[in-house]
Design a protein around this motif. Structure first.
Motif, PDB file in Angstrom:
ATOM      1  N   SER A 104      10.439  16.089   2.338  1.00  0.00           N
ATOM      2  CA  SER A 104       9.673  17.229   2.860  1.00  0.00           C
ATOM      3  C   SER A 104       8.576  16.800   3.827  1.00  0.00           C
ATOM      4  CB  SER A 104       9.072  18.028   1.699  1.00  0.00           C
ATOM      5  OG  SER A 104       8.277  17.196   0.866  1.00  0.00           O
ATOM      6  N   LEU A 105       7.813  15.756   3.491  1.00  0.00           N
ATOM      7  CA  LEU A 105       6.756  15.296   4.387  1.00  0.00           C
ATOM      8  C   LEU A 105       7.342  14.735   5.679  1.00  0.00           C
ATOM      9  CD1 LEU A 105       3.823  14.547   5.075  1.00  0.00           C
ATOM     10  CD2 LEU A 105       4.188  12.385   3.876  1.00  0.00           C
ATOM     11  N   CYS A 106       8.332  13.882   5.537  1.00  0.00           N
ATOM     12  CA  CYS A 106       8.962  13.289   6.726  1.00  0.00           C
ATOM     13  C   CYS A 106       9.642  14.346   7.578  1.00  0.00           C
ATOM     14  CB  CYS A 106       9.964  12.214   6.302  1.00  0.00           C
ATOM     15  SG  CYS A 106       9.212  10.781   5.485  1.00  0.00           S
ATOM     16  N   SER A 107      10.109  15.396   6.945  1.00  0.00           N
ATOM     17  CA  SER A 107      10.693  16.513   7.681  1.00  0.00           C
ATOM     18  C   SER A 107       9.647  17.154   8.594  1.00  0.00           C
ATOM     19  CB  SER A 107      11.253  17.549   6.704  1.00  0.00           C
ATOM     20  OG  SER A 107      11.701  18.698   7.395  1.00  0.00           O
ATOM     21  N   ARG A 108       8.459  17.350   8.063  1.00  0.00           N
ATOM     22  CA  ARG A 108       7.383  17.936   8.875  1.00  0.00           C
ATOM     23  C   ARG A 108       6.962  16.990   9.992  1.00  0.00           C
ATOM     24  NH1 ARG A 108       5.532  19.302   3.678  1.00  0.00           N
ATOM     25  NH2 ARG A 108       3.850  17.736   3.756  1.00  0.00           N
ATOM     26  N   LEU A 109       6.929  15.693   9.701  1.00  0.00           N
ATOM     27  CA  LEU A 109       6.495  14.720  10.707  1.00  0.00           C
ATOM     28  C   LEU A 109       7.480  14.608  11.870  1.00  0.00           C
ATOM     29  CD1 LEU A 109       5.264  11.843   8.351  1.00  0.00           C
ATOM     30  CD2 LEU A 109       3.843  13.334   9.772  1.00  0.00           C
ATOM     31  N   THR A 110       8.760  14.724  11.584  1.00  0.00           N
ATOM     32  CA  THR A 110       9.787  14.581  12.620  1.00  0.00           C
ATOM     33  C   THR A 110      10.191  15.903  13.251  1.00  0.00           C
ATOM     34  OG1 THR A 110      11.562  14.752  10.977  1.00  0.00           O
ATOM     35  CG2 THR A 110      10.749  12.536  11.488  1.00  0.00           C
ATOM     36  N   GLY A 111       9.938  17.001  12.557  1.00  0.00           N
ATOM     37  CA  GLY A 111      10.379  18.302  13.034  1.00  0.00           C
ATOM     38  C   GLY A 111      11.804  18.634  12.652  1.00  0.00           C
ATOM     39  N   VAL A 112      12.475  17.708  11.945  1.00  0.00           N
ATOM     40  CA  VAL A 112      13.851  17.938  11.501  1.00  0.00           C
ATOM     41  C   VAL A 112      13.814  18.685  10.168  1.00  0.00           C
ATOM     42  CG1 VAL A 112      16.005  16.842  10.780  1.00  0.00           C
ATOM     43  CG2 VAL A 112      14.687  15.882  12.679  1.00  0.00           C
ATOM     44  N   LYS A 113      14.349  19.891  10.143  1.00  0.00           N
ATOM     45  CA  LYS A 113      14.195  20.750   8.966  1.00  0.00           C
ATOM     46  C   LYS A 113      15.030  20.291   7.775  1.00  0.00           C
ATOM     47  CE  LYS A 113      13.005  24.803  11.741  1.00  0.00           C
ATOM     48  NZ  LYS A 113      13.385  26.199  12.136  1.00  0.00           N
ATOM     49  N   GLN A 114      16.203  19.755   8.036  1.00  0.00           N
ATOM     50  CA  GLN A 114      17.083  19.303   6.958  1.00  0.00           C
ATOM     51  C   GLN A 114      17.161  17.772   6.995  1.00  0.00           C
ATOM     52  OE1 GLN A 114      20.820  21.809   6.517  1.00  0.00           O
ATOM     53  NE2 GLN A 114      20.155  22.455   8.556  1.00  0.00           N
ATOM     54  N   LEU A 115      16.234  17.134   6.313  1.00  0.00           N
ATOM     55  CA  LEU A 115      16.148  15.679   6.334  1.00  0.00           C
ATOM     56  C   LEU A 115      16.282  15.130   4.907  1.00  0.00           C
ATOM     57  CD1 LEU A 115      15.697  13.066   7.896  1.00  0.00           C
ATOM     58  CD2 LEU A 115      13.226  13.431   7.684  1.00  0.00           C
ATOM     59  N   TYR A 116      17.213  14.206   4.740  1.00  0.00           N
ATOM     60  CA  TYR A 116      17.517  13.661   3.416  1.00  0.00           C
ATOM     61  C   TYR A 116      17.524  12.132   3.465  1.00  0.00           C
ATOM     62  CZ  TYR A 116      19.502  18.384   2.993  1.00  0.00           C
ATOM     63  OH  TYR A 116      19.698  19.744   3.017  1.00  0.00           O
ATOM     64  N   ALA A 117      17.350  11.541   2.277  1.00  0.00           N
ATOM     65  CA  ALA A 117      17.480  10.095   2.130  1.00  0.00           C
ATOM     66  C   ALA A 117      18.495   9.798   1.039  1.00  0.00           C
ATOM     67  CB  ALA A 117      16.136   9.466   1.781  1.00  0.00           C
TER      68      ALA A 117
END
Length: 452
Positions: A104-117
């Motif tokens: 969720s945090l990295c999603s906000r930082l990159t602007g990518v809404k669907q970001l998973y690890a």
């Protein structure tokens, strides 16, 4: 549901000249042209077994509730797409079945809404190497080898030593002297490997190992071993289960010896052939700026000729200057429409801390994926509306010294990156030395709230 038998028609095919052989020589290279080999065998529907995509999905799903070790393995659970061990049981530590996290945090930082690890660091020895090692070590034992060996920057040695011990084999590890995380080295020592620190880099260790196998019956378990890649490809099958067999738009992986990206690409090709998926995700590879042979190979030579480099990066797991699987990686980039990018040491450190701030720890090499994603978004290659999976390859405790130095603020002291490292201060959380009083602690908490 009844488990389905596997084909015994496993062959090895040269990725260069296409020559087919049933048995690999000790060096695991093509006898005709010297290039790497890959495993080929009939897919589950080729021998009249009537295994359609729906049947395979049901078999793999049902095995999740089985108590058998081979079914509890996130690798051997997919054994219909693996080379057959015949009547032999695999060497397994219940590898695979790793978590998929939303960032969720990295999603906000990159602007990518669907970001998973997809965190492969949650494997038994703390890295993605286990998924390949369970297959390759099982075939080493099946073929009667008493010794297995690898050259390693850390993760491979830990994994190989564990699986060798589990399988009753001896193991030899060659590591670059002074260029390895002690957290990783301690694992191979604990698992009983004969560990040799060689006064050279990783590529020099590989040269020494290649000479050794000409003189002694030792089975090489580096990523040049095609059975390693067979195991590593199962992470893609597992990932597609998470997504109900609908591929994400992008998968981003770190680039070291390039076996992992090659394995993922092979998996997606097989899934498409089996009708499990309808299209490929774009697989992209990120390297450290100081260990960027694939980036240079593409940008300077158009992918026609490898550009080796003297690798230097704190992300030790990808400190490799002459990757063995570069041709396989190029093939995957071309097939999936992916790209390559490089990131600086400071960008890696910042990305690692940002992933950590999401509550997900990883080793430095894993963090190149997030650092690279930021650049790919800026370039427009990845769009904010698209879905992205970062493959995290190693556990945060693989290199605790890196993490401690980062938060103390001295990770880049005395290096060319010292001035640039000032940008990392907002993410640093050094231990606070206080008097033994509640007031002092409460004051520290108040300061922390103000900072956030």
């Amino acid at each position: 549901m009844t488990p389905v038998s596997q084909s015994d028609d496993t062959l090895l095919r040269c990725i260069g000249c296409g020559a087919i052989t049933a048995v690999a020589e000790s060096g695991l290279n093509c006898e005709k042209c010297g290039d790497l080999l890959e495993v080929v065998f009939p897919h589950p529907g080729a021998a009249g077994e009537k295994l359609n995509a729906a049947t395979l999905k049901a078999i793999w799903r049902e095995r999740r509730s089985s108590p058998l070790p081979q079914d509890q393995s996130g690798v051997w659970r997919f054994r219909e797409v693996l080379p057959s061990l015949g009547k032999d049981l695999p060497i397994t530590l219940r590898e695979g079945n790793t978590p998929l996290y939303e960032l969720s945090l990295c999603s906000r930082l990159t602007g990518v809404k669907q970001l998973y690890a997809k965190h492969q660091g949650m494997n038994p020895t703390g890295s993605f190497k286990d998924t390949g090692m369970t297959v390759a070590s099982s075939f080493a034992r099946k073929d009667g080898f008493r010794w297995v060996a690898c050259a390693s920057t850390g993760n491979t040695s830990a994994s190989m030593a564990a699986y060798a011990a589990r399988g009753g084999m001896y193991s030899l590890v060659l590591i670059p002297d002074g260029k390895i995380s002690w957290g990783k080295l301690s694992q191979s020592l604990d698992y009983g490997a004969v560990t040799c620190q060689v006064k050279t880099d990783f590529d020099g260790c590989m040269r020494v190992l290649n000479e050794i196998v000409k003189r002694k019956a030792i089975y090489v378990l580096n990523s040049i071993n095609p059975f390693r890649l067979e195991g590593q490809k199962t992470v893609a099958f597992e990932l597609m289960e998470h997504f109900d067999w609908e591929p994400p738009d992008h998968i981003i992986v770190p680039g070291g010896n390039l076996g992992n990206s090659s394995a993922l690409g092979k998996a997606f090709q097989e899934m498409k052939d089996l009708g499990l998926i309808s299209h490929f995700p774009k697989i992209s590879i990120i390297q450290a700026e100081g260990a960027n042979p694939l980036v240079r190979t593409i940008r300077e030579k158009g992918g026609k000729e490898l550009v080796p480099v003297q690798a230097e990066t704190m992300a030790t797991a990808i400190r490799i200057g002459s990757p063995a699987s570069w041709k396989k990686a190029l093939r995957i980039l071309d097939a999936t429409g992916g790209t390559v990018e490089q990131v600086t040491e400071v960008e890696i450190a910042l990305a690692k801390a940002e992933i950590g701030a999401d509550g997900i720890g990883c080793e430095p090499a894993s963090a190149v994926t997030l650092a690279g994603l930021k650049k790919l978004v800026k370039q427009g290659f990845v769009k904010p509306s698209e879905s992205v999976v970062l493959v995290l390859t190693g556990h945060v405790l693989k290199d605790p010294d890196f993490t401690l130095k980062f938060h103390r603020g001295d990770l880049f002291s005395g290096t060319p990156f010292e001035n640039e490292a000032g940008t990392l201060k907002p993410r640093q959380r050094a231990p606070i030395v206080l008097d033994a009083s509640a007031d002092a602690v409460l004051d520290a908490l108040e300061q922390a709230e103000k900072q956030n």
